[in-house]
Design an enzyme around this catalytic site. Structure first.
Site, short mmCIF file in Angstrom:
data_model
loop_
_atom_site.label_atom_id
_atom_site.label_comp_id
_atom_site.label_asym_id
_atom_site.label_seq_id
_atom_site.Cartn_x
_atom_site.Cartn_y
_atom_site.Cartn_z
N ASP A 151 83.17 88.55 55.38
CA ASP A 151 84.27 88.02 56.20
C ASP A 151 84.78 86.68 55.67
OD1 ASP A 151 86.07 88.08 58.34
OD2 ASP A 151 84.55 88.77 59.75
N ASP A 221 88.98 89.47 53.55
CA ASP A 221 89.66 88.15 53.52
C ASP A 221 91.05 88.21 54.15
OD1 ASP A 221 91.55 88.98 51.58
OD2 ASP A 221 91.40 87.08 50.51
N TRP A 222 91.29 89.28 54.94
CA TRP A 222 92.49 89.39 55.78
C TRP A 222 93.79 89.33 54.98
CZ3 TRP A 222 90.42 84.41 58.40
CH2 TRP A 222 89.16 84.65 58.95
N GLY A 223 93.74 89.83 53.73
CA GLY A 223 94.96 89.84 52.93
C GLY A 223 95.32 88.50 52.33
N GLN A 224 94.46 87.50 52.51
CA GLN A 224 94.78 86.15 52.03
C GLN A 224 94.74 86.08 50.50
OE1 GLN A 224 95.75 83.46 53.77
NE2 GLN A 224 95.75 84.70 55.63
N ALA A 225 95.39 85.04 49.96
CA ALA A 225 95.33 84.72 48.52
C ALA A 225 95.76 85.90 47.66
CB ALA A 225 93.94 84.21 48.13
N ASP A 243 93.10 91.41 61.78
CA ASP A 243 92.27 92.41 62.46
C ASP A 243 93.08 93.47 63.22
OD1 ASP A 243 90.15 90.98 61.53
OD2 ASP A 243 89.35 90.45 63.50
#
Ligand SMILES: *[C@@H]1O[C@H](CO)[C@@H](O)[C@H](O)[C@H]1NC(C)=O
Ligand SMILES: *[C@@H]1O[C@H](CO)[C@@H](O)[C@H](O)[C@H]1NC(C)=O
Ligand SMILES: *[C@@H]1O[C@H](CO)[C@@H](O)[C@H](O)[C@H]1NC(C)=O
Ligand SMILES: *[C@@H]1O[C@H](CO)[C@@H](O)[C@H](O)[C@H]1NC(C)=O
Ligand SMILES: *[C@@H]1O[C@H](CO)[C@@H](O)[C@H](O)[C@H]1NC(C)=O
Length: 435
Positions: A151, A221-225, A243
């Site tokens: 996470d 990583d929730w679509g980050q970076a 989420d």
């Protein structure tokens, strides 16, 4: 800078080197169960073993569901073992520790997963692995862990990225999936493998690869970076959005976002639209099955998130749909289904309430083409699959068709097939040979 989704969809640049593992681990989307959507933080060994036993008893194991994953809240808070530096399993919840439950799950012929975060604490505030990647990967391997969900909580300020990434969602999106209000956007052409997020996630990848045990690596990583561009070389799957929730709004929102990511789907690497909510919340029968069908055809990991000892027959039948599982687990065709027409909207429109409604994809396992039609409206409405419009089917006038929900043979269907669909329902067709 505005990031345009239609441009992103055209720039097909998946990273060439996948995380290839032994014994085909991570080559196809993972199939399994996870405790979070069913129980949240209220997890213990009884609940995990109930799920594991039900996976066997309900026939889910026979269909390929194999991972039994423990999510957040399995350890003792605020501490590590002062001698070994390891995270300490909470024996009030797991009397035999994590290795004990891993043994029991393995005895059923299933695999077991654990959870941590690329930060100092997990999302629920338990010890996490940033700076302890080697120690934790070693412990997971020694305990017999087969899958790690990693996470993105508890990131200290010195580990924050220099720039913000655009992850469009209902609260922040502009027209067509742009992020006009992003406070600190990256300069054009920025290489996101220079980001601290990339460093945090590759540190755990390298620690896992240093173990003699194969542990599937699921990035969260929730679509980050801009993870879609480096997820393939880093993990076996990567969360591409925030989420999910047990309601149609979240499901529709994520389906819309992920519909623009289908060029990133392939063997060894899968964008992850989050775990299944089938059986949870107030999803209607139609919403439950449309959710599962969309996730299956996008070649998402299919991680069940409901209490299996109380699941309804109807929801169990959805999770056991053999056509959709066969499509999802195709050993020869790596690509997912793709939208061939948006339907409610003009093509390539980013709309959380009305994602692409018409999808198709080839399948070696089904020996044909899978076609899905979604009614994104909140009233009953008709959707029509016109063979001429479907890339895989445009060369013939008539095909043999099977309805994937009922298994009913619809015979030789000429030109097109229409279905009257209740709100948020999906029709799923298995289109076989021309006739
Ligand atoms: C990942 O890389 C492999 C080659 O190693 C390729 O076959 C696959 O299509 C790639 N997947 C994605 C999602 O880029
Ligand atoms: C810490 O690890 C040592 C060495 O494995 C072990 O003997 C001890 O019981 C552990 N302590 C706790 C609190 O788990
Ligand atoms: C797990 O929780 C359930 C429900 O609260 C309870 O019945 C069971 O005894 C618990 N098991 C353990 C090992 O704590
Ligand atoms: C989004 O883009 C598509 C194709 O470029 C266009 O047809 C559609 O109208 C756009 N939608 C919005 C809301 O700008
Ligand atoms: C149904 O959809 C229409 C059009 O998108 C919208 O105006 C209306 O508020 C929706 N009704 C409900 C109950 O969601």
């Amino acid at each position: 800078m505005l990031t345009s989704l239609s441009l992103a969809a055209l720039a097909f640049l998946p990273s060439a080197n996948a995380l290839v593992r032994k014994d085909g681990v991570g080559r196809l989307p993972a199939l399994g169960w996870n405790s979070w959507n069913a129980f949240g933080c209220d997890v213990n060994s009884t609940k995990i073993m109930t799920a594991a036993n039900e996976i066997v008893n309900l026939g889910l194991k026979d269909l390929g569901y194999e991972y039994v994953n423990i999510d957040d809240c399995w350890s003792v808070e605020n501490t590590r073992n002062s001698t070994t530096q390891r995270i300490i399993p909470d024996t009030s919840k797991f009397p035999d520790g994590i290795s004990g439950i891993a043994d029991q799950v393995h005895q059923l012929g299933l695999k077991v997963g654990i959870y941590s975060s690329a930060g100092e604490t997990t999302c629920a505030g338990y010890p996490a692995s940033l700076g302890y990647e080697q120690v934790d990967a070693e412990a997971f391997a020694e305990w017999g862990i087969d899958y790690l969900k990693y996470d993105n909580c508890g990131v200290p300020s010195n580990w924050k990225d220099q720039y913000a990434a655009c992850v469009p969602s209902s609260s922040t999106d502009g027209a067509n999936g742009t992020c006009p209000d992003l406070s600190d956007p990256a300069p054009a052409g920025y290489d996101w493998t220079q980001s601290k997020t990339f460093t945090r996630y590759t540190a755990m990848r390298d620690a896992l690869l240093a173990q003699s045990r194969t542990i599937l690596y699921s990035l969260c990583d929730w679509g980050q970076a801009d993870v879609n561009t480096w997820g393939n070389e880093t993990g076996n799957s990567w969360r591409m959005s925030e989420d999910i929730g047990a309601n149609w709004d979240r499901i529709s929102l994520i389906a819309n976002e992920n519909s623009f990511k289908m060029n990133y789907v392939g063997f060894w690497g899968h964008p992850d639209p989050d775990m299944l909510e089938v059986g949870n919340g107030d999803l209607t029968a139609e919403e439950n099955r449309a959710h599962f069908a969309l996730w299956a055809i996008m070649k998402s990991p299919l991680i069940i998130g409901t209490a299996l000892d109380s699941i309804s027959d109807a929801n169990l039948a959805i999770l056991k749909n053999k056509y959709l599982i066969e499509f999802n687990q195709d050993p020869i065709v790596g690509r997912s289904a793709h939208p061939y027409k948006w339907g409610y909207n003009p093509d390539w429109t980013f709309d959380s309430d009305h994602p692409a409604e018409y999808w198709s994809g080839p399948s070696s396992t089904l020996k044909g083409t899978l076609v899905l039609m979604l009614n994104s409206e909140n009233v009953t409405s008709t959707r029509t699959a016109v063979w001429k419009e479907v890339p895989e089917l445009k060369h013939h006038n008539a095909y043999r068709v099977i309805d994937a929900w009922s298994g009913k043979n619809l015979g030789c269907v000429k030109k097109q097939y229409s279905a009257s669909l209740a709100s948020h329902d999906a029709s799923v067709l298995v289109v076989k040979e021309a006739c």
